[in-house]
Design a protein around this motif. Structure first.
Motif, PDB file in Angstrom:
ATOM      1  N   PHE A  10       0.833  -1.201   0.000  1.00  0.00           N
ATOM      2  CA  PHE A  10       0.000   0.000   0.000  1.00  0.00           C
ATOM      3  C   PHE A  10       0.871   1.256   0.000  1.00  0.00           C
ATOM      4  N   ILE A  11       1.870   1.306   0.869  1.00  0.00           N
ATOM      5  CA  ILE A  11       2.747   2.480   0.969  1.00  0.00           C
ATOM      6  C   ILE A  11       3.440   2.743  -0.369  1.00  0.00           C
ATOM      7  N   VAL A  12       3.968   1.697  -0.969  1.00  0.00           N
ATOM      8  CA  VAL A  12       4.669   1.850  -2.238  1.00  0.00           C
ATOM      9  C   VAL A  12       3.703   2.289  -3.336  1.00  0.00           C
ATOM     10  N   GLU A  13       2.544   1.652  -3.413  1.00  0.00           N
ATOM     11  CA  GLU A  13       1.563   1.999  -4.445  1.00  0.00           C
ATOM     12  C   GLU A  13       1.102   3.454  -4.330  1.00  0.00           C
ATOM     13  N   GLU A  14       0.871   3.911  -3.108  1.00  0.00           N
ATOM     14  CA  GLU A  14       0.328   5.250  -2.893  1.00  0.00           C
ATOM     15  C   GLU A  14       1.378   6.357  -2.849  1.00  0.00           C
ATOM     16  N   PHE A  15       2.560   6.052  -2.295  1.00  0.00           N
ATOM     17  CA  PHE A  15       3.518   7.113  -2.004  1.00  0.00           C
ATOM     18  C   PHE A  15       4.890   6.952  -2.663  1.00  0.00           C
ATOM     19  N   LEU A  16       5.247   5.745  -3.040  1.00  0.00           N
ATOM     20  CA  LEU A  16       6.580   5.483  -3.610  1.00  0.00           C
ATOM     21  C   LEU A  16       6.470   4.613  -4.860  1.00  0.00           C
ATOM     22  N   PRO A  17       5.757   5.061  -5.880  1.00  0.00           N
ATOM     23  CA  PRO A  17       5.475   4.193  -7.022  1.00  0.00           C
ATOM     24  C   PRO A  17       6.698   3.700  -7.791  1.00  0.00           C
ATOM     25  N   ASP A  18       7.822   4.338  -7.659  1.00  0.00           N
ATOM     26  CA  ASP A  18       9.029   3.917  -8.382  1.00  0.00           C
ATOM     27  C   ASP A  18       9.917   2.987  -7.562  1.00  0.00           C
ATOM     28  N   MET A  19       9.446   2.583  -6.395  1.00  0.00           N
ATOM     29  CA  MET A  19      10.253   1.762  -5.497  1.00  0.00           C
ATOM     30  C   MET A  19       9.603   0.390  -5.321  1.00  0.00           C
ATOM     31  N   PRO A  20      10.379  -0.692  -5.443  1.00  0.00           N
ATOM     32  CA  PRO A  20       9.809  -2.010  -5.174  1.00  0.00           C
ATOM     33  C   PRO A  20       9.494  -2.159  -3.678  1.00  0.00           C
ATOM     34  N   ALA A  21       8.396  -2.828  -3.365  1.00  0.00           N
ATOM     35  CA  ALA A  21       7.992  -3.010  -1.962  1.00  0.00           C
ATOM     36  C   ALA A  21       9.090  -3.685  -1.146  1.00  0.00           C
ATOM     37  N   ARG A  22       9.858  -4.566  -1.797  1.00  0.00           N
ATOM     38  CA  ARG A  22      10.910  -5.283  -1.052  1.00  0.00           C
ATOM     39  C   ARG A  22      12.012  -4.347  -0.556  1.00  0.00           C
ATOM     40  N   ASP A  23      12.136  -3.156  -1.167  1.00  0.00           N
ATOM     41  CA  ASP A  23      13.163  -2.199  -0.758  1.00  0.00           C
ATOM     42  C   ASP A  23      12.744  -1.331   0.427  1.00  0.00           C
ATOM     43  N   LEU A  24      11.489  -1.413   0.820  1.00  0.00           N
ATOM     44  CA  LEU A  24      11.002  -0.645   1.963  1.00  0.00           C
ATOM     45  C   LEU A  24      11.203  -1.472   3.224  1.00  0.00           C
ATOM     46  N   ALA A  25      12.087  -1.016   4.099  1.00  0.00           N
ATOM     47  CA  ALA A  25      12.377  -1.751   5.331  1.00  0.00           C
ATOM     48  C   ALA A  25      11.281  -1.528   6.364  1.00  0.00           C
ATOM     49  N   ASP A  26      11.092  -2.503   7.229  1.00  0.00           N
ATOM     50  CA  ASP A  26      10.040  -2.435   8.249  1.00  0.00           C
ATOM     51  C   ASP A  26      10.192  -1.243   9.182  1.00  0.00           C
ATOM     52  N   HIS A  27      11.423  -0.779   9.374  1.00  0.00           N
ATOM     53  CA  HIS A  27      11.651   0.305  10.337  1.00  0.00           C
ATOM     54  C   HIS A  27      12.054   1.628   9.682  1.00  0.00           C
ATOM     55  N   ASP A  28      11.932   1.732   8.369  1.00  0.00           N
ATOM     56  CA  ASP A  28      12.180   3.021   7.709  1.00  0.00           C
ATOM     57  C   ASP A  28      11.195   4.048   8.262  1.00  0.00           C
ATOM     58  N   ASP A  29      11.678   5.230   8.601  1.00  0.00           N
ATOM     59  CA  ASP A  29      10.833   6.281   9.159  1.00  0.00           C
ATOM     60  C   ASP A  29      10.083   6.976   8.017  1.00  0.00           C
ATOM     61  N   LEU A  30       8.819   6.662   7.897  1.00  0.00           N
ATOM     62  CA  LEU A  30       7.993   7.183   6.812  1.00  0.00           C
ATOM     63  C   LEU A  30       7.631   8.650   7.001  1.00  0.00           C
ATOM     64  N   LEU A  31       7.575   9.092   8.243  1.00  0.00           N
ATOM     65  CA  LEU A  31       7.221  10.488   8.534  1.00  0.00           C
ATOM     66  C   LEU A  31       8.437  11.394   8.393  1.00  0.00           C
ATOM     67  N   GLU A  32       9.523  11.039   9.058  1.00  0.00           N
ATOM     68  CA  GLU A  32      10.764  11.836   8.989  1.00  0.00           C
ATOM     69  C   GLU A  32      11.302  11.873   7.578  1.00  0.00           C
TER      70      GLU A  32
END
Length: 87
Positions: A10-32
């Motif tokens: 969901f995060i990748v589809e809505e906010f990071l369309p050029d990034m594969p979901a596998r590259d989003l780490a569980d603890h990446d700070d989405l707000l900061e």
């Protein structure tokens, strides 16, 4: 983490369309990191209400609960517990 993949997708589809979901780490700070802003936070909350049947009137909506994929997953678990206790 049973919901992590759905949250990442969901995060990748809505906010990071050029990034594969596998590259989003569980603890990446989405707000900061500027991935999710205040309007984005409303979109995430609406998605959680729809997808996980969370009544946001019954839970605390602390921004820290939406800081990362792991925090969102913990929020889902807490909201589900609250719903089960109310039933």
């Amino acid at each position: 983490m049973p919901h992590a993949q759905a949250i990442k997708e969901f995060i990748v589809e809505e906010f990071l369309p050029d990034m594969p979901a596998r590259d989003l780490a569980d603890h990446d700070d989405l707000l900061e990191g500027g991935v999710i802003d205040s309007l984005g936070l409303l979109k995430v909350i609406a998605w959680l209400e729809d997808r996980y049947d969370i009544n946001t009137d019954e839970v605390d909506l602390d921004p820290e609960s939406f800081k990362s994929v792991a925090a969102i997953e913990a929020f889902i678990a807490d909201a589900s517990r609250t719903r089960a206790e109310a039933a």
